[in-house]
Motif scaffolding. Structure first.
Motif, PDB file in Angstrom:
ATOM      1  N   UNK A  17       0.810  -1.216   0.000  1.00 33.58           N
ATOM      2  CA  UNK A  17       0.000   0.000   0.000  1.00 33.58           C
ATOM      3  C   UNK A  17       0.847   1.272   0.000  1.00 33.58           C
ATOM      4  N   UNK A  18       2.120   1.175   0.375  1.00 33.79           N
ATOM      5  CA  UNK A  18       2.966   2.365   0.408  1.00 33.79           C
ATOM      6  C   UNK A  18       3.166   2.952  -0.976  1.00 33.79           C
ATOM      7  N   UNK A  23       1.737   7.320  -4.827  1.00 29.59           N
ATOM      8  CA  UNK A  23       1.102   7.750  -6.077  1.00 29.59           C
ATOM      9  C   UNK A  23      -0.074   8.691  -5.813  1.00 29.59           C
ATOM     10  N   UNK A  24      -0.855   8.408  -4.795  1.00 32.44           N
ATOM     11  CA  UNK A  24      -1.997   9.269  -4.457  1.00 32.44           C
ATOM     12  C   UNK A  24      -1.522  10.651  -4.009  1.00 32.44           C
ATOM     13  N   UNK A  38       7.944  19.141  -9.981  1.00 34.73           N
ATOM     14  CA  UNK A  38       8.065  18.149 -11.056  1.00 34.73           C
ATOM     15  C   UNK A  38       9.169  17.157 -10.711  1.00 34.73           C
ATOM     16  N   UNK A  39       9.193  16.064 -11.434  1.00 32.07           N
ATOM     17  CA  UNK A  39      10.214  15.060 -11.177  1.00 32.07           C
ATOM     18  C   UNK A  39      10.053  14.346  -9.853  1.00 32.07           C
ATOM     19  N   UNK A  40       8.850  13.934  -9.516  1.00 27.48           N
ATOM     20  CA  UNK A  40       8.584  13.249  -8.250  1.00 27.48           C
ATOM     21  C   UNK A  40       9.302  11.906  -8.187  1.00 27.48           C
ATOM     22  N   UNK A  41       9.738  11.562  -6.981  1.00 29.26           N
ATOM     23  CA  UNK A  41      10.359  10.261  -6.723  1.00 29.26           C
ATOM     24  C   UNK A  41       9.898   9.756  -5.367  1.00 29.26           C
ATOM     25  N   UNK A  42       9.651   8.458  -5.291  1.00 25.27           N
ATOM     26  CA  UNK A  42       9.377   7.788  -4.023  1.00 25.27           C
ATOM     27  C   UNK A  42      10.737   7.392  -3.462  1.00 25.27           C
ATOM     28  N   UNK A  55       6.443   3.804   8.902  1.00 26.18           N
ATOM     29  CA  UNK A  55       5.318   3.916   7.961  1.00 26.18           C
ATOM     30  C   UNK A  55       4.981   5.373   7.606  1.00 26.18           C
ATOM     31  N   UNK A  56       5.975   6.071   7.071  1.00 25.37           N
ATOM     32  CA  UNK A  56       5.820   7.447   6.630  1.00 25.37           C
ATOM     33  C   UNK A  56       6.347   7.497   5.199  1.00 25.37           C
ATOM     34  N   UNK A  57       5.542   7.986   4.279  1.00 26.81           N
ATOM     35  CA  UNK A  57       5.907   8.000   2.867  1.00 26.81           C
ATOM     36  C   UNK A  57       6.821   9.192   2.583  1.00 26.81           C
ATOM     37  N   UNK A  58       8.014   8.895   2.059  1.00 24.67           N
ATOM     38  CA  UNK A  58       8.980   9.939   1.685  1.00 24.67           C
ATOM     39  C   UNK A  58       8.857  10.240   0.199  1.00 24.67           C
ATOM     40  N   UNK A  59       8.680  11.518  -0.106  1.00 22.53           N
ATOM     41  CA  UNK A  59       8.632  11.968  -1.494  1.00 22.53           C
ATOM     42  C   UNK A  59       9.739  12.981  -1.735  1.00 22.53           C
TER      43      UNK A  59
END
Length: 178
Positions: A17-18, A23-24, A38-42, A55-59
């Motif tokens: 789910x991460x 993506x969301x 622009x140029x997003x990365x996970x 459990x923290x999403x890094x962008x």
């Protein structure tokens, strides 16, 4: 599940789910900031399949100019739930989303040609391409999380030598192979 209290160090097994949460959030940021980001990365450990992570999403998102982003983009992102967290990392603006009791996302803004941008992607890609190194990193993080569950600064500091070593290898071999 995503989210963690600020300062807390809790690792959970990797969850599919991460990627969807990343993506969301990109979609949300695109609707808020348009072409200013622009140029997003996970990035971060949630972007490395198979290893435990906080459990923290890094962008990571690219901006044309950090100074301009600080003046115009940061206030906009703050209106939409991000908190600017000034720090001492050269080449980035750092923001956290969610209340301090449940941080869900970290957003680093950087310029495409910055060292921060190159190193962040090199570290992530090296771990993705070298599963044995990723497992070693996971083991270190688990030990540190057990020893410092409420001390995020020490947890981060004690990962430093490992991160530096991996970055040296990654920057010497940008293809990630041994």
């Amino acid at each position: 599940m995503i989210g963690l209290e600020r300062g807390n160090v809790t690792l959970v097994p990797h969850r599919s789910e991460w990627k969807r949460a990343y993506e969301a959030e990109v979609e949300r940021l695109e609707s808020i900031a348009g072409d200013r980001l622009h140029g997003y990365e996970h990035v971060g450990s949630t972007a490395i399949e198979g290893i435990a992570a906080k459990p923290v999403i890094d962008l990571l998102a690219v901006v044309d100019d950090l100074s301009a982003a600080r003046e115009s983009l940061v206030p906009l992102l703050e209106e939409y739930g991000y908190e600017h967290r000034p720090g001492d990392v050269q080449g980035r603006l750092f923001l956290a989303k969610g209340p301090r009791s449940n941080r869900t996302h970290y957003l680093s803004l950087t310029e495409r040609d910055s060292d921060f941008h190159a190193e962040t992607l090199a570290f992530r890609d090296y771990l993705r391409e070298n599963p044995d190194v990723a497992v070693e990193y996971e083991s270190l993080k688990q030990k540190l999380a057990e020893n410092h569950p409420n001390d995020r600064e020490t947890y981060t500091e004690r990962k430093g030598r490992f991160v530096e070593r991996v970055l040296e290898d990654a920057m010497d071999d940008p293809n990630g192979s041994d």
